[in-house]
Design a protein around this motif. Structure first.
Motif, PDB file in Angstrom:
ATOM      1  N   PHE A 148      15.132  37.897  34.424  1.00  0.00           N
ATOM      2  CA  PHE A 148      14.172  36.974  33.815  1.00  0.00           C
ATOM      3  C   PHE A 148      14.540  36.626  32.366  1.00  0.00           C
ATOM      4  N   PRO A 149      14.689  37.594  31.451  1.00  0.00           N
ATOM      5  CA  PRO A 149      15.052  37.190  30.086  1.00  0.00           C
ATOM      6  C   PRO A 149      16.439  36.556  30.004  1.00  0.00           C
ATOM      7  N   LEU A 150      17.399  37.083  30.774  1.00  0.00           N
ATOM      8  CA  LEU A 150      18.767  36.568  30.637  1.00  0.00           C
ATOM      9  C   LEU A 150      18.872  35.115  31.097  1.00  0.00           C
ATOM     10  N   LEU A 151      18.101  34.750  32.119  1.00  0.00           N
ATOM     11  CA  LEU A 151      18.219  33.385  32.639  1.00  0.00           C
ATOM     12  C   LEU A 151      17.204  32.437  32.010  1.00  0.00           C
ATOM     13  N   TYR A 152      15.966  32.904  31.816  1.00  0.00           N
ATOM     14  CA  TYR A 152      14.896  31.988  31.414  1.00  0.00           C
ATOM     15  C   TYR A 152      14.678  31.921  29.906  1.00  0.00           C
ATOM     16  N   LEU A 153      15.030  32.995  29.194  1.00  0.00           N
ATOM     17  CA  LEU A 153      14.580  33.079  27.796  1.00  0.00           C
ATOM     18  C   LEU A 153      15.678  32.878  26.769  1.00  0.00           C
ATOM     19  N   VAL A 154      16.872  32.476  27.226  1.00  0.00           N
ATOM     20  CA  VAL A 154      17.968  32.325  26.273  1.00  0.00           C
ATOM     21  C   VAL A 154      17.783  31.048  25.452  1.00  0.00           C
ATOM     22  N   GLY A 155      17.751  31.200  24.149  1.00  0.00           N
ATOM     23  CA  GLY A 155      17.727  30.022  23.282  1.00  0.00           C
ATOM     24  C   GLY A 155      16.526  29.129  23.468  1.00  0.00           C
ATOM     25  N   ARG A 156      15.374  29.702  23.754  1.00  0.00           N
ATOM     26  CA  ARG A 156      14.147  28.908  23.857  1.00  0.00           C
ATOM     27  C   ARG A 156      13.828  28.219  22.539  1.00  0.00           C
TER      28      ARG A 156
ATOM     29  N   HIS B 163      17.319  26.305  29.048  1.00  0.00           N
ATOM     30  CA  HIS B 163      16.171  25.510  28.608  1.00  0.00           C
ATOM     31  C   HIS B 163      15.590  24.682  29.750  1.00  0.00           C
ATOM     32  N   GLU B 164      16.408  24.384  30.752  1.00  0.00           N
ATOM     33  CA  GLU B 164      15.950  23.557  31.866  1.00  0.00           C
ATOM     34  C   GLU B 164      15.122  24.345  32.881  1.00  0.00           C
ATOM     35  N   LEU B 165      15.155  25.678  32.806  1.00  0.00           N
ATOM     36  CA  LEU B 165      14.384  26.474  33.762  1.00  0.00           C
ATOM     37  C   LEU B 165      12.914  26.468  33.366  1.00  0.00           C
ATOM     38  N   ASP B 166      12.051  26.668  34.368  1.00  0.00           N
ATOM     39  CA  ASP B 166      10.613  26.656  34.136  1.00  0.00           C
ATOM     40  C   ASP B 166      10.148  28.042  33.693  1.00  0.00           C
TER      41      ASP B 166
END
Lengths: 192, 99
Positions: free
Chosen positions: A180-188, A35-38
């Motif tokens: 991209f999905p594994l790092l940025y989109l988990v649990g948005r 969640h902290e990633l942009d």
């Protein structure tokens, strides 16, 4: 080239396996960390890299149809997009540094899931760092090929080296397609 | 090396498909679908990767040997992850101290 890329699957695969294991072990921390990633910068970078894959593929096509200048131009565009990707990545790394999200003694993470959030960031930096290293190598390689392409070294009959460099570039794109999905989109959705 | 030159249209269509899939996966990430989120995410990433490999990397028009090499790499990764989880997933069953 393909044999090398098969070994590269496992080079990155070790990190993907570690990611899978730790995400399975600490799902909450991974959600909080992700969640902290942009997400905007991440999505823009994904688009930039996909566009660079298109210009790379078209550069190879340029060689296939014997258009030397076009090939060189498209290679230059690919290099430029690669540099844009790395610049955005640098901005993100800087943000993480300012926010104390770089793993180590200065790491600070508060809120739910903070217990193992450092593990998420270890994997974030290891995976994107290894990917960025591949990008740097790719940018250097493609930049070195531009003068050869300009002088027409890659002909419809023999453009094997250019094709090989292209395969490497596309492989790096494919790795990012998973990162991209594994790092940025988990649990948005779960933290709003 | 293949001498098969793909039409420009193919490259542009693949590019557009990749962009559309990227938009879908970002949008889907904001919906709460439970475990389906991860399934959709990996499914879309796999589809995008397949498009890149088949068209940008010309595997669809390459010799049969190329997919075999790729699948060998992927299969070895599958073994790695399966064994990793069969280890970690089953630890603690016997209640041994320190696992």
């Amino acid at each position: 080239m393909w044999l090398f890329l098969a070994t590269e699957i496992l080079f990155f695969g070790g990190l993907f396996a570690a990611y899978a294991l730790f995400r399975w072990s600490y799902p909450e921390s991974f959600r909080a960390g992700s969640h902290e990633l942009d997400i905007v910068l991440g999505a823009v970078n994904t688009a930039v890299l996909i566009a660079s894959s298109l210009t790379m593929a078209l550069a190879v096509r340029g060689a296939q149809v014997g258009r030397a200048r076009l090939t060189a131009g498209l290679l230059a565009a690919t290099v430029a997009l690669g540099l844009v990707f790395l610049a955005i990545k640098g901005v993100e790394y800087h943000h993480k540094h300012v926010e104390h999200h770089v793993p180590g003694p200065a790491f600070i993470f508060e809120g739910s899931g903070s217990e193992h959030a450092e593990m998420f960031f270890v994997l974030y930096f290891a995976m994107t760092g290894l990917h960025a290293l591949h990008m740097v190598i790719g940018v250097g390689l493609l930049a070195a090929l531009i003068p050869f392409a300009w002088r027409g070294a890659y002909t419809p009959e023999n453009h094997n080296f250019l094709e090989g460099a292209g395969l490497y570039w596309h492989f790096v794109d494919v790795v990012w397609i998973f990162l991209f999905p594994l790092l940025y989109l988990v649990g948005r959705h779960s933290l709003h | 090396m293949s001498v098969h030159v793909l039409p420009l249209r193919t490259y542009v269509l693949v590019f557009l498909a990749l962009m559309v899939f990227t938009a879908i996966t970002v949008a889907a990430a904001f919906l709460d679908l439970g475990p389906l989120n991860t399934v959709i995410m990996i499914g879309i990433a796999g589809t995008k990767a397949t498009l890149v490999v088949l068209y940008f990397m010309h595997v669809r028009y390459a010799s049969r040997l190329i997919p075999i090499v790729i699948l060998a790499g992927l299969f070895t990764l599958f073994i790695l992850i399966t064994l990793l989880f069969s280890d970690y997933g089953n630890r603690g069953w016997l209640g041994v101290e320190g696992r």
